[in-house]
Scaffold this active site. Structure first.
Site, mmCIF file in Angstrom:
data_model
loop_
_atom_site.group_PDB
_atom_site.id
_atom_site.type_symbol
_atom_site.label_atom_id
_atom_site.label_comp_id
_atom_site.label_asym_id
_atom_site.label_seq_id
_atom_site.Cartn_x
_atom_site.Cartn_y
_atom_site.Cartn_z
ATOM 1 N N HIS A 53 0.850 -1.204 0.000
ATOM 2 C CA HIS A 53 0.000 0.000 0.000
ATOM 3 C C HIS A 53 0.876 1.240 0.000
ATOM 4 O O HIS A 53 2.100 1.155 0.085
ATOM 5 C CB HIS A 53 -0.977 -0.026 1.165
ATOM 6 C CG HIS A 53 -0.357 0.085 2.526
ATOM 7 N ND1 HIS A 53 0.444 -0.900 3.055
ATOM 8 C CD2 HIS A 53 -0.398 1.065 3.458
ATOM 9 C CE1 HIS A 53 0.842 -0.540 4.258
ATOM 10 N NE2 HIS A 53 0.355 0.654 4.530
ATOM 11 N N HIS A 55 1.537 3.901 1.928
ATOM 12 C CA HIS A 55 2.111 4.673 3.039
ATOM 13 C C HIS A 55 3.631 4.795 2.907
ATOM 14 O O HIS A 55 4.295 3.844 2.474
ATOM 15 C CB HIS A 55 1.729 4.034 4.372
ATOM 16 C CG HIS A 55 0.310 4.331 4.775
ATOM 17 N ND1 HIS A 55 -0.392 3.569 5.676
ATOM 18 C CD2 HIS A 55 -0.535 5.328 4.385
ATOM 19 C CE1 HIS A 55 -1.614 4.079 5.834
ATOM 20 N NE2 HIS A 55 -1.729 5.140 5.050
ATOM 21 N N ASP A 57 6.160 4.657 4.869
ATOM 22 C CA ASP A 57 7.070 3.685 5.497
ATOM 23 C C ASP A 57 7.067 2.343 4.764
ATOM 24 O O ASP A 57 7.769 1.414 5.166
ATOM 25 C CB ASP A 57 6.728 3.499 6.990
ATOM 26 C CG ASP A 57 5.335 2.960 7.227
ATOM 27 O OD1 ASP A 57 4.394 3.435 6.575
ATOM 28 O OD2 ASP A 57 5.188 2.039 8.060
ATOM 29 N N HIS A 58 6.324 2.255 3.669
ATOM 30 C CA HIS A 58 6.317 1.043 2.835
ATOM 31 C C HIS A 58 6.892 1.288 1.435
ATOM 32 O O HIS A 58 7.390 0.361 0.808
ATOM 33 C CB HIS A 58 4.889 0.488 2.718
ATOM 34 C CG HIS A 58 4.332 0.061 4.039
ATOM 35 N ND1 HIS A 58 4.165 -1.260 4.397
ATOM 36 C CD2 HIS A 58 3.948 0.783 5.124
ATOM 37 C CE1 HIS A 58 3.688 -1.323 5.635
ATOM 38 N NE2 HIS A 58 3.549 -0.092 6.093
ATOM 39 N N HIS A 108 -7.260 -0.798 6.012
ATOM 40 C CA HIS A 108 -6.183 0.091 6.464
ATOM 41 C C HIS A 108 -6.038 1.254 5.478
ATOM 42 O O HIS A 108 -6.031 2.416 5.856
ATOM 43 C CB HIS A 108 -4.896 -0.717 6.558
ATOM 44 C CG HIS A 108 -3.690 0.078 6.926
ATOM 45 N ND1 HIS A 108 -3.512 0.630 8.178
ATOM 46 C CD2 HIS A 108 -2.588 0.420 6.207
ATOM 47 C CE1 HIS A 108 -2.349 1.280 8.204
ATOM 48 N NE2 HIS A 108 -1.763 1.165 7.019
ATOM 49 N N ASP A 125 -0.001 -4.086 6.216
ATOM 50 C CA ASP A 125 -0.614 -3.492 7.408
ATOM 51 C C ASP A 125 -2.078 -3.903 7.539
ATOM 52 O O ASP A 125 -2.872 -3.196 8.150
ATOM 53 C CB ASP A 125 -0.525 -1.955 7.360
ATOM 54 C CG ASP A 125 0.879 -1.449 7.644
ATOM 55 O OD1 ASP A 125 1.786 -2.274 7.870
ATOM 56 O OD2 ASP A 125 1.068 -0.219 7.630
ATOM 57 N N HIS A 163 5.094 -5.021 10.289
ATOM 58 C CA HIS A 163 5.512 -4.351 11.531
ATOM 59 C C HIS A 163 5.677 -5.341 12.685
ATOM 60 O O HIS A 163 4.954 -6.336 12.769
ATOM 61 C CB HIS A 163 4.474 -3.307 11.967
ATOM 62 C CG HIS A 163 4.438 -2.083 11.112
ATOM 63 N ND1 HIS A 163 5.305 -1.026 11.302
ATOM 64 C CD2 HIS A 163 3.659 -1.747 10.063
ATOM 65 C CE1 HIS A 163 5.039 -0.076 10.406
ATOM 66 N NE2 HIS A 163 4.050 -0.491 9.640
#
Ligand SMILES: [Zn+2]
Length: 253
Positions: A53, A55, A57-58, A108, A125, A163
Site C-alpha cells: 500500500h 504509506h 514507510d512502505h 487500512h 498493514d 511491523h
C-alpha cells in the site's frame, strides 16, 4: 519455497526479502538504506519489489532503489508512482519459479494488497500478529471482510506482516480475553523475543485464529468483551469487530 528473511527498518518495520531468479525480491522497502547495505553485503541485485500500500514507510525507498537498479520490477497498486507492474485483486505474479496471487484487502487503506504464495502471505498493514491495521481509509465492514478472507486460508499459512507490533497487540488481546491460554503463552514468548531482539514473525494463521481478537469477533468471549466495553449488547461479527477496533485505538496498557 523461498527462504524469507527480515531486514529491520525504522523503529518497527520489516522489509521481507527472498531470492527471486538472479536477484532479490523485497517487500515494502520504506527505507532504502538497510536494504541497499544488505544487498551490497550479499553481492546481490534487487530484481523485484512488492508493495502492499501507499504509506511512506512502505514505499519510501522506491525512487532510490530504482536509481540503483533501473531494471527492477515493481509490483503494487496502480496509484503508486514508480510501480512498473500494476496489480490488483485476482492478479498473478510470476517471480522465477514462484507464483504469487494478489488479494485486495481494503481497510487500512483502500488500495491495500496482500501477496499470497503457496503457504505464506505478505500481509502488510492488514493483518499483524495478534492484531490488525488501523482504519485510515476504509470502513470497519471493509476490514472485517478482508480479515475474514484471510482467515479462510489454510491454518498452516505463515504470515509476514510489515511491523513488529506483536507484544503490544498481545497486551490488548489479553485485555479482551484474560483467560485465553494461547494469548498468555504467546505473551511470555513475545517478551522473550523482544528481550533478545528476535523478530516474533512470521506467525502461523492457526496461532492467529486462536489468539487474534480481530479474527475472533464472532466468538462469545469477544462478543461479551465488546458488549462490556460498549455498555450494551453488541452482535457477533462486524459489530463486535467495530467495537474492538475502536477500543484498540484507545487502549493503554
Ligand atoms: Zn500503512
Amino acid at each position: 519455497m523461498p527462504e524469507i528473511q527480515p531486514i529491520k527498518a525504522f523503529n518497527d518495520n520489516y522489509i521481507w526479502v527472498f531470492q527471486s531468479g538472479n536477484g532479490i525480491c523485497a517487500v515494502d522497502p520504506g527505507d532504502p538504506r538497510p536494504l541497499l547495505a544488505w544487498l551490497a553485503e550479499k553481492r546481490q541485485p534487487l530484481t523485484a519489489i512488492l508493495l502492499t500500500h501507499h504509506h511512506p514507510d512502505h514505499i519510501g525507498g522506491l525512487a532510490r532503489l530504482r536509481e540503483h537498479f533501473p531494471e527492477v520490477q515493481v509490483y503494487g497498486p496502480a496509484s503508486i508512482a514508480g510501480v512498473t507492474h500494476p496489480v490488483r485483486e485476482g492478479g498473478q505474479i510470476s517471480l522465477g519459479e514462484l507464483a504469487l496471487d494478489v488479494i485486495a484487502t481494503p481497510g487500512h487503506t483502500l488500495d491495500h494488497l496482500i501477496y499470497l504464495g503457496p503457504d505464506f502471505a505478505f500481509t502488510g498493514d492488514t493483518l499483524f500478529a495478534a492484531g490488525c491495521g488501523r482504519l485510515f481509509e476504509g470502513t470497519p465492514a471493509m476490514m472485517y471482510q478482508s480479515l475474514s478472507r484471510l482467515a479462510g486460508l489454510p491454518d498452516t499459512t505463515r504470515l509476514y506482516p510489515a511491523h513488529e507490533y506483536t507484544l503490544a497487540n498481545l497486551y490488548f488481546a489479553q485485555a479482551c480475553e484474560p483467560d485465553n491460554r494461547t494469548i498468555k503463552d504467546r505473551l511470555v514468548w513475545a517478551q522473550q523475543c523482544m528481550e533478545s531482539s528476535t523478530p516474533t514473525l512470521p506467525v502461523l494463521l492457526s496461532a492467529e485464529k486462536a489468539s487474534n481478537p480481530f479474527l475472533r469477533a464472532s466468538l462469545p468471549t469477544l462478543v461479551a468483551a465488546a458488549s462490556s466495553r460498549a455498555g450494551h449488547a453488541v452482535k457477533p461479527g462486524l459489530e463486535t469487530f467495530t467495537i474492538l477496533r475502536q477500543w484498540k485505538n484507545e487502549f493503554v496498557r
